[in-house]
Design an enzyme around this catalytic site. Structure first.
Site, PDB file in Angstrom:
ATOM      1  N   LYS A  77      41.161  38.773  39.687  1.00  0.00           N
ATOM      2  CA  LYS A  77      42.491  38.963  39.103  1.00  0.00           C
ATOM      3  C   LYS A  77      42.971  40.345  39.516  1.00  0.00           C
ATOM      4  O   LYS A  77      42.541  41.348  38.981  1.00  0.00           O
ATOM      5  CB  LYS A  77      42.413  38.850  37.576  1.00  0.00           C
TER       6      LYS A  77
ATOM      7  N   GLU B  92      34.292  49.919  34.092  1.00  0.00           N
ATOM      8  CA  GLU B  92      34.514  51.247  34.682  1.00  0.00           C
ATOM      9  C   GLU B  92      35.874  51.679  34.177  1.00  0.00           C
ATOM     10  O   GLU B  92      36.895  51.124  34.573  1.00  0.00           O
ATOM     11  CB  GLU B  92      34.447  51.185  36.207  1.00  0.00           C
TER      12      GLU B  92
ATOM     13  N   GLY C 130      39.689  49.765  34.608  1.00  0.00           N
ATOM     14  CA  GLY C 130      40.998  50.055  34.058  1.00  0.00           C
ATOM     15  C   GLY C 130      40.899  51.034  32.911  1.00  0.00           C
ATOM     16  O   GLY C 130      39.970  51.850  32.853  1.00  0.00           O
ATOM     17  N   SER C 131      41.813  50.944  31.993  1.00  0.00           N
ATOM     18  CA  SER C 131      41.884  51.909  30.901  1.00  0.00           C
ATOM     19  C   SER C 131      40.787  51.660  29.870  1.00  0.00           C
ATOM     20  O   SER C 131      40.312  50.527  29.695  1.00  0.00           O
ATOM     21  CB  SER C 131      43.252  51.842  30.224  1.00  0.00           C
ATOM     22  N   THR C 132      40.432  52.717  29.165  1.00  0.00           N
ATOM     23  CA  THR C 132      39.435  52.592  28.108  1.00  0.00           C
ATOM     24  C   THR C 132      39.937  51.676  27.001  1.00  0.00           C
ATOM     25  O   THR C 132      39.169  50.876  26.438  1.00  0.00           O
ATOM     26  CB  THR C 132      39.086  53.981  27.542  1.00  0.00           C
ATOM     27  N   ALA C 133      41.223  51.751  26.666  1.00  0.00           N
ATOM     28  CA  ALA C 133      41.777  50.931  25.589  1.00  0.00           C
ATOM     29  C   ALA C 133      41.624  49.441  25.898  1.00  0.00           C
ATOM     30  O   ALA C 133      41.171  48.657  25.054  1.00  0.00           O
ATOM     31  CB  ALA C 133      43.240  51.283  25.363  1.00  0.00           C
TER      32      ALA C 133
ATOM     33  N   CYS D 268      40.204  57.683  38.533  1.00  0.00           N
ATOM     34  CA  CYS D 268      39.392  57.980  37.343  1.00  0.00           C
ATOM     35  C   CYS D 268      38.452  59.153  37.567  1.00  0.00           C
ATOM     36  O   CYS D 268      38.017  59.792  36.613  1.00  0.00           O
ATOM     37  CB  CYS D 268      38.578  56.749  36.952  1.00  0.00           C
TER      38      CYS D 268
ATOM     39  N   GLU E 256      43.603  61.573  29.878  1.00  0.00           N
ATOM     40  CA  GLU E 256      43.665  61.197  31.290  1.00  0.00           C
ATOM     41  C   GLU E 256      45.125  61.030  31.696  1.00  0.00           C
ATOM     42  O   GLU E 256      45.826  60.161  31.181  1.00  0.00           O
ATOM     43  CB  GLU E 256      42.894  59.905  31.539  1.00  0.00           C
TER      44      GLU E 256
ATOM     45  N   GLY F 187      39.580  48.169  28.149  1.00  0.00           N
ATOM     46  CA  GLY F 187      38.145  47.911  28.276  1.00  0.00           C
ATOM     47  C   GLY F 187      37.503  47.594  26.941  1.00  0.00           C
ATOM     48  O   GLY F 187      36.633  46.718  26.834  1.00  0.00           O
TER      49      GLY F 187
END
Length: 455
Positions: free
Chosen positions: A154, A229, A207-210, A263, A355, A212
């Protein structure tokens, strides 16, 4: 039918219209992938390796085409994009070798023979980001296929073109129908359907921590494997005993590469107070010499940001009234441009804790080794970082002390496909790349064979 209009971030020109996949498309793709995966896993490892090498050769034959697609859809400078396309080729070759070396173990036990096997998981979902569309797709794709799995990729909504072309090249190289499929579309719709699908055995997300955290929670409900990651706020630590000239010359590339949309960007520059003024004197001309402009020009080092919305987010970190210690130039007119910007600050500033994902760095002074480690670790992230010193003992001490998954000494190089990559803390979970990458896409099966004599 929903669709995404793909725009060149350097010119704002329309490139293509790509239809979005639907949850029903995801169901059909998983069913096709499951059939293809069983046949693929049944092949001899050497045969799988041979087909992957043909795929690598197809990528190599279309390297410039893929690079130009990356330039057009992601705004990457041509030199960077050529490296990124080459990284996919190289990783496919590297993973192909692993297919023939995915060894189990023979474990001494009483009364028989005990052996282990690395069995493929099945269907893998790889959810790739827009900042490095080609290489990060390859990080999941290559080892997963080599280990005997099928892959559903995706791509990000803004950068699906290279992924779609990779799938065409895979088929042209002889990979079975259904083994590698690309499903473009919105993250919550297509990505969500893949994460929740019972036929998907593992999710690989960058992608983003949120986001993830959301994926990890959804996978936990289904006891589904996941590799994440996520974000980073990496430090670049410059000690007084370092080669200050070399450290200052290398610093711009550490946070301006890919326009800071990385990142691993060393967006916090920590400089020992004794050499702080000298470092700043050297940093300014180095930043201003960084070539910003047309991504198709081989001399360009920094292109635009990915979108107008992202540029506004980046801009919010530097209000017009904020005094910048160093500010570079950016082209006027069309395109999502933002100048290289260096601020001076403290460890608690917003620019030092969040970030940014743009060409902005903050320089922070420190007193001694302990202070440097304290500031470096004053973040929720722990992905990467650099240490500049001539003292080998200090390099090792600080490398062990800083909470990050990938550290470089007198260098800003974070990623090599031969070595493991991943983060500490909220920068992620699991490791990609390196010699053990294939095992992350397998389950260990233990088999005991009795040798006791039957009477």
């Amino acid at each position: 039918m929903y669709e995404h209009h793909i725009v060149n971030p350097a010119t704002e020109e329309h490139l293509a219209t790509v239809p979005d996949a639907t949850p029903r498309d995801v169901d059909a793709a998983v069913a096709r992938a499951a059939v293809a995966q069983r046949a693929w896993a049944a092949l001899a490892p050497g045969d799988r390796a041979r087909q992957l090498r043909r795929f690598a050769a197809a990528v190599d034959a279309h390297l410039e085409e893929l690079a130009l697609l990356e330039v057009a859809e992601a705004g990457h400078p041509l030199g960077n994009a050529r490296w990124e396309a080459g990284n996919v080729r190289d990783l496919l070759d590297y993973a192909a070798g692993g297919a023939e070396r995915l060894n189990g173990a023979q474990i001494p036990v009483a009364g028989g023979l005990n052996v282990t096997f690395h069995e493929p998981l099945g269907v893998i979902a790889v959810i790739a980001p827009w900042n490095f569309p080609l290489p990060i797709a390859g990080w999941g794709l290559a080892p997963a296929l080599a280990a005997g799995n099928a892959v559903l990729l995706k791509p990000a909504e803004t950068t699906p073109l290279t992924a779609l072309r990779l799938a065409e090249l895979a088929l042209a190289a002889g990979l079975p129908e259904g083994l590698f499929q690309v499903l473009p579309g919105a993250g919550p719709v297509v990505g969500g359907a893949l994460v929740e699908h019972p036929g998907v055995a593992k999710v690989v997300f960058t992608g983003s921590t949120a986001v993830g955290k959301q994926i990890m929670a959804s996978c936990a409900e289904r006891v589904k494997r996941v590799t994440l990651e996520l974000g980073g706020k990496s430090p670049n630590i410059v000690f007084a005993d370092a080669d200050i000239e070399a450290a200052a010359a290398a610093a711009p590339g550490s946070f301006l590469d890919n326009t800071g949309q990385d990142c691993c960007a060393r967006s916090r520059i920590l400089v020992q107070r004794d050499v702080y003024d000298r470092f700043m004197e050297l940093l300014e001309p180095a930043v201003k010499a960084f070539v910003v402009g047309d991504p198709t020009d081989p001399a360009t080092q920094m292109g635009p940001l990915i979108s107008a919305a992202h540029r506004e987010r980046v801009r919010s970190y530097v209000p017009e009234s904020a005094p910048a210690a160093i500010r570079g130039e950016a082209p006027a007119g069309k395109g999502f441009w933002y100048p290289a910007t260096v601020l001076e600050g403290t460890p608690d500033d917003r620019v030092a804790t969040e970030e940014i994902f743009g060409p902005i760095a903050v320089v922070i002074p420190f007193e001694d080794e302990a202070d440097a480690v304290r500031i470096a670790d004053a973040t929720d992230y722990g992905l990467s970082g650099s240490i500049w010193t001539r003292d080998v003992g200090r390099a090792l001490r600080v490398s062990r002390a800083v909470s990050a998954g990938n550290l470089s000494v007198n260098s800003h190089s974070s990623v090599r496909y031969w070595t493991p990559f991943g983060g500490f803390k909220q920068s992620g979970l699991g490791r990609e790349l390196g010699p053990d990458a294939l095992t992350a896409f397998t389950d260990t099966k233990n088999v005991f064979i009795s040798t006791e004599e039957r009477k």
